[in-house]
Write a protein that holds these residues in place. Structure first.
Motif, PDB file in Angstrom:
ATOM      1  N   SER A  40       0.865  -1.179   0.000  1.00 27.02           N
ATOM      2  CA  SER A  40       0.000   0.000   0.000  1.00 27.02           C
ATOM      3  C   SER A  40       0.897   1.223   0.000  1.00 27.02           C
ATOM      4  O   SER A  40       2.102   1.141   0.221  1.00 27.02           O
ATOM      5  CB  SER A  40      -0.921   0.006   1.222  1.00 27.02           C
ATOM      6  OG  SER A  40      -0.173   0.168   2.408  1.00 27.02           O
ATOM      7  N   ASP A  42       1.104   5.676   0.854  1.00 24.30           N
ATOM      8  CA  ASP A  42       0.478   6.940   1.259  1.00 24.30           C
ATOM      9  C   ASP A  42       0.085   7.693   0.004  1.00 24.30           C
ATOM     10  O   ASP A  42       0.719   7.583  -1.027  1.00 24.30           O
ATOM     11  CB  ASP A  42       1.467   7.815   2.036  1.00 24.30           C
ATOM     12  CG  ASP A  42       1.877   7.202   3.361  1.00 24.30           C
ATOM     13  OD1 ASP A  42       1.147   6.337   3.849  1.00 24.30           O
ATOM     14  OD2 ASP A  42       2.927   7.599   3.891  1.00 24.30           O
ATOM     15  N   ASP A  43      -0.962   8.486   0.114  1.00 20.58           N
ATOM     16  CA  ASP A  43      -1.194   9.449  -0.947  1.00 20.58           C
ATOM     17  C   ASP A  43      -0.041  10.447  -0.946  1.00 20.58           C
ATOM     18  O   ASP A  43       0.488  10.794   0.107  1.00 20.58           O
ATOM     19  CB  ASP A  43      -2.503  10.207  -0.704  1.00 20.58           C
ATOM     20  CG  ASP A  43      -3.706   9.384  -1.122  1.00 20.58           C
ATOM     21  OD1 ASP A  43      -3.626   8.743  -2.174  1.00 20.58           O
ATOM     22  OD2 ASP A  43      -4.708   9.391  -0.406  1.00 20.58           O
ATOM     23  N   TRP A  51      -6.327   9.484   2.194  1.00 19.87           N
ATOM     24  CA  TRP A  51      -6.859   8.433   3.072  1.00 19.87           C
ATOM     25  C   TRP A  51      -7.251   8.991   4.439  1.00 19.87           C
ATOM     26  O   TRP A  51      -8.210   8.530   5.048  1.00 19.87           O
ATOM     27  CB  TRP A  51      -5.822   7.323   3.249  1.00 19.87           C
ATOM     28  CG  TRP A  51      -5.552   6.547   2.006  1.00 19.87           C
ATOM     29  CD1 TRP A  51      -4.407   6.545   1.267  1.00 19.87           C
ATOM     30  CD2 TRP A  51      -6.454   5.648   1.328  1.00 19.87           C
ATOM     31  NE1 TRP A  51      -4.542   5.710   0.180  1.00 19.87           N
ATOM     32  CE2 TRP A  51      -5.775   5.148   0.195  1.00 19.87           C
ATOM     33  CE3 TRP A  51      -7.762   5.238   1.571  1.00 19.87           C
ATOM     34  CZ2 TRP A  51      -6.369   4.253  -0.686  1.00 19.87           C
ATOM     35  CZ3 TRP A  51      -8.356   4.342   0.695  1.00 19.87           C
ATOM     36  CH2 TRP A  51      -7.666   3.853  -0.407  1.00 19.87           C
ATOM     37  N   LYS A  52      -6.497   9.954   4.936  1.00 18.98           N
ATOM     38  CA  LYS A  52      -6.853  10.567   6.220  1.00 18.98           C
ATOM     39  C   LYS A  52      -8.233  11.204   6.132  1.00 18.98           C
ATOM     40  O   LYS A  52      -9.050  11.080   7.057  1.00 18.98           O
ATOM     41  CB  LYS A  52      -5.801  11.604   6.605  1.00 18.98           C
ATOM     42  CG  LYS A  52      -6.089  12.291   7.941  1.00 18.98           C
ATOM     43  CD  LYS A  52      -4.976  13.268   8.312  1.00 18.98           C
ATOM     44  CE  LYS A  52      -5.287  13.961   9.629  1.00 18.98           C
ATOM     45  NZ  LYS A  52      -4.202  14.891  10.035  1.00 18.98           N
ATOM     46  N   LEU A  54     -10.684  10.325   4.201  1.00 19.82           N
ATOM     47  CA  LEU A  54     -11.706   9.275   4.164  1.00 19.82           C
ATOM     48  C   LEU A  54     -12.092   8.863   5.585  1.00 19.82           C
ATOM     49  O   LEU A  54     -13.274   8.620   5.875  1.00 19.82           O
ATOM     50  CB  LEU A  54     -11.204   8.068   3.371  1.00 19.82           C
ATOM     51  CG  LEU A  54     -12.210   6.945   3.128  1.00 19.82           C
ATOM     52  CD1 LEU A  54     -13.390   7.424   2.286  1.00 19.82           C
ATOM     53  CD2 LEU A  54     -11.533   5.755   2.450  1.00 19.82           C
ATOM     54  N   GLY A  84      -3.852   7.858   7.066  1.00 17.67           N
ATOM     55  CA  GLY A  84      -4.721   6.705   7.189  1.00 17.67           C
ATOM     56  C   GLY A  84      -3.913   5.476   6.815  1.00 17.67           C
ATOM     57  O   GLY A  84      -3.465   5.336   5.674  1.00 17.67           O
ATOM     58  N   HIS A  86      -3.121   1.539   6.122  1.00 17.72           N
ATOM     59  CA  HIS A  86      -3.737   0.282   5.690  1.00 17.72           C
ATOM     60  C   HIS A  86      -3.226  -0.855   6.572  1.00 17.72           C
ATOM     61  O   HIS A  86      -2.016  -1.054   6.691  1.00 17.72           O
ATOM     62  CB  HIS A  86      -3.391  -0.013   4.236  1.00 17.72           C
ATOM     63  CG  HIS A  86      -4.045   0.901   3.252  1.00 17.72           C
ATOM     64  ND1 HIS A  86      -3.607   2.188   3.038  1.00 17.72           N
ATOM     65  CD2 HIS A  86      -5.109   0.713   2.431  1.00 17.72           C
ATOM     66  CE1 HIS A  86      -4.372   2.754   2.120  1.00 17.72           C
ATOM     67  NE2 HIS A  86      -5.293   1.894   1.740  1.00 17.72           N
ATOM     68  N   LEU A 103      -8.500   0.426   7.636  1.00 17.23           N
ATOM     69  CA  LEU A 103      -7.875   1.743   7.597  1.00 17.23           C
ATOM     70  C   LEU A 103      -8.072   2.398   8.950  1.00 17.23           C
ATOM     71  O   LEU A 103      -9.208   2.496   9.441  1.00 17.23           O
ATOM     72  CB  LEU A 103      -8.524   2.580   6.497  1.00 17.23           C
ATOM     73  CG  LEU A 103      -7.810   3.882   6.103  1.00 17.23           C
ATOM     74  CD1 LEU A 103      -6.519   3.585   5.336  1.00 17.23           C
ATOM     75  CD2 LEU A 103      -8.725   4.753   5.239  1.00 17.23           C
ATOM     76  N   LEU A 130     -12.133  -1.815   4.352  1.00 19.11           N
ATOM     77  CA  LEU A 130     -12.090  -1.526   2.924  1.00 19.11           C
ATOM     78  C   LEU A 130     -12.157  -2.817   2.127  1.00 19.11           C
ATOM     79  O   LEU A 130     -11.487  -3.795   2.452  1.00 19.11           O
ATOM     80  CB  LEU A 130     -10.787  -0.802   2.553  1.00 19.11           C
ATOM     81  CG  LEU A 130     -10.404   0.452   3.337  1.00 19.11           C
ATOM     82  CD1 LEU A 130      -9.094   1.015   2.803  1.00 19.11           C
ATOM     83  CD2 LEU A 130     -11.498   1.499   3.269  1.00 19.11           C
ATOM     84  N   ALA A 139      -6.236   7.228  -2.693  1.00 20.99           N
ATOM     85  CA  ALA A 139      -7.592   7.420  -2.174  1.00 20.99           C
ATOM     86  C   ALA A 139      -8.575   7.777  -3.277  1.00 20.99           C
ATOM     87  O   ALA A 139      -9.716   7.331  -3.283  1.00 20.99           O
ATOM     88  CB  ALA A 139      -7.593   8.495  -1.090  1.00 20.99           C
TER      89      ALA A 139
END
Length: 212
Positions: A40, A42-43, A51-52, A54, A84, A86, A103, A130, A139
């Motif tokens: 996975s 991070d954005d 993701w944070k 979300l 966020g 995973h 998440l 998820l 994300a």
């Protein structure tokens, strides 16, 4: 950290011609030990949170959830809610494409690949479950694969952020270079939603990126 244009281009290259799973998420309570998911990402630094966002959009906020292990020195990012993270109950960190993961709020120290394979204990249990996990997902590429009415979804680089918007079939002529129309973003991928054996899947119908 790679920029958003490169991150989206890498995702498009990885899954070109592959039927991607549709996604879903729901708020659950999960109390067992969890591990960082390998594969996975991070954005990148995306305006809006990735993701944070979300998590916070679904009422999940606060500090990094991990209570053990703790950093052995001061001055780390713990207990900040930086990303966020995973997570999986699988000790090897593996989640199959299209599979289930979780998440939850993490600090950068716990989200590091140096902590891969480390069991994380946590007292806070509310997190997102998820479905439709894809390796190196972003994300916005995840959100673009939520089932819905639009047959096509455009994920594009807009300045320093990613954006996702539905595209209806009559608008597809915009992707034909021979037809005059509004200028398309210079960096994008286009998902097409398909029915496959009674299940929803997505394929990358088109992608275009400027030279990096």
């Amino acid at each position: 950290m790679q920029n958003i244009q490169q991150a989206l281009k890498n995702f498009a290259a990885r899954y070109q011609g592959i039927g991607l799973f549709s996604t879903g998420f729901n708020v659950v309570n999960y109390a067992r030990v969890l591990y960082n998911v390998e594969g996975s990402t991070d954005d990148p630094a995306i305006s809006g949170g990735g993701w944070k966002k979300l998590l916070t959009d679904n009422g999940i906020d606060g500090n990094c959830y991990v209570t053990s292990p703790s950093p052995d020195r001061d001055g780390t990012s713990h207990p900040g809610f930086d990303v966020g993270g995973h997570m999986t109950p699988n000790a090897d960190g593996h989640v199959a494409n299209g599979g289930i993961c979780y998440l939850m709020p993490l600090c950068k120290w716990h989200n590091s690949t140096r902590r891969d394979g480390t069991p994380f204990e946590h007292e806070e249990t509310e997190m997102l479950k998820l479905s439709g996990f894809m390796e190196s997902d972003l994300a916005l590429t995840f959100a673009a694969r939520l089932p819905g009415d639009a047959a096509y979804r455009l994920v594009s680089v807009e300045g320093d952020a990613l954006a996702v918007r539905p595209i209806n079939a009559p608008q597809l002529h915009l992707f034909d270079a021979r037809v005059a129309g509004p200028a398309l973003p210079p960096n994008y991928l286009l998902f097409r939603q398909v029915e496959e054996g009674g299940a929803v899947r997505f394929v990358i119908e088109d992608s275009r990126f400027q030279d990096l």
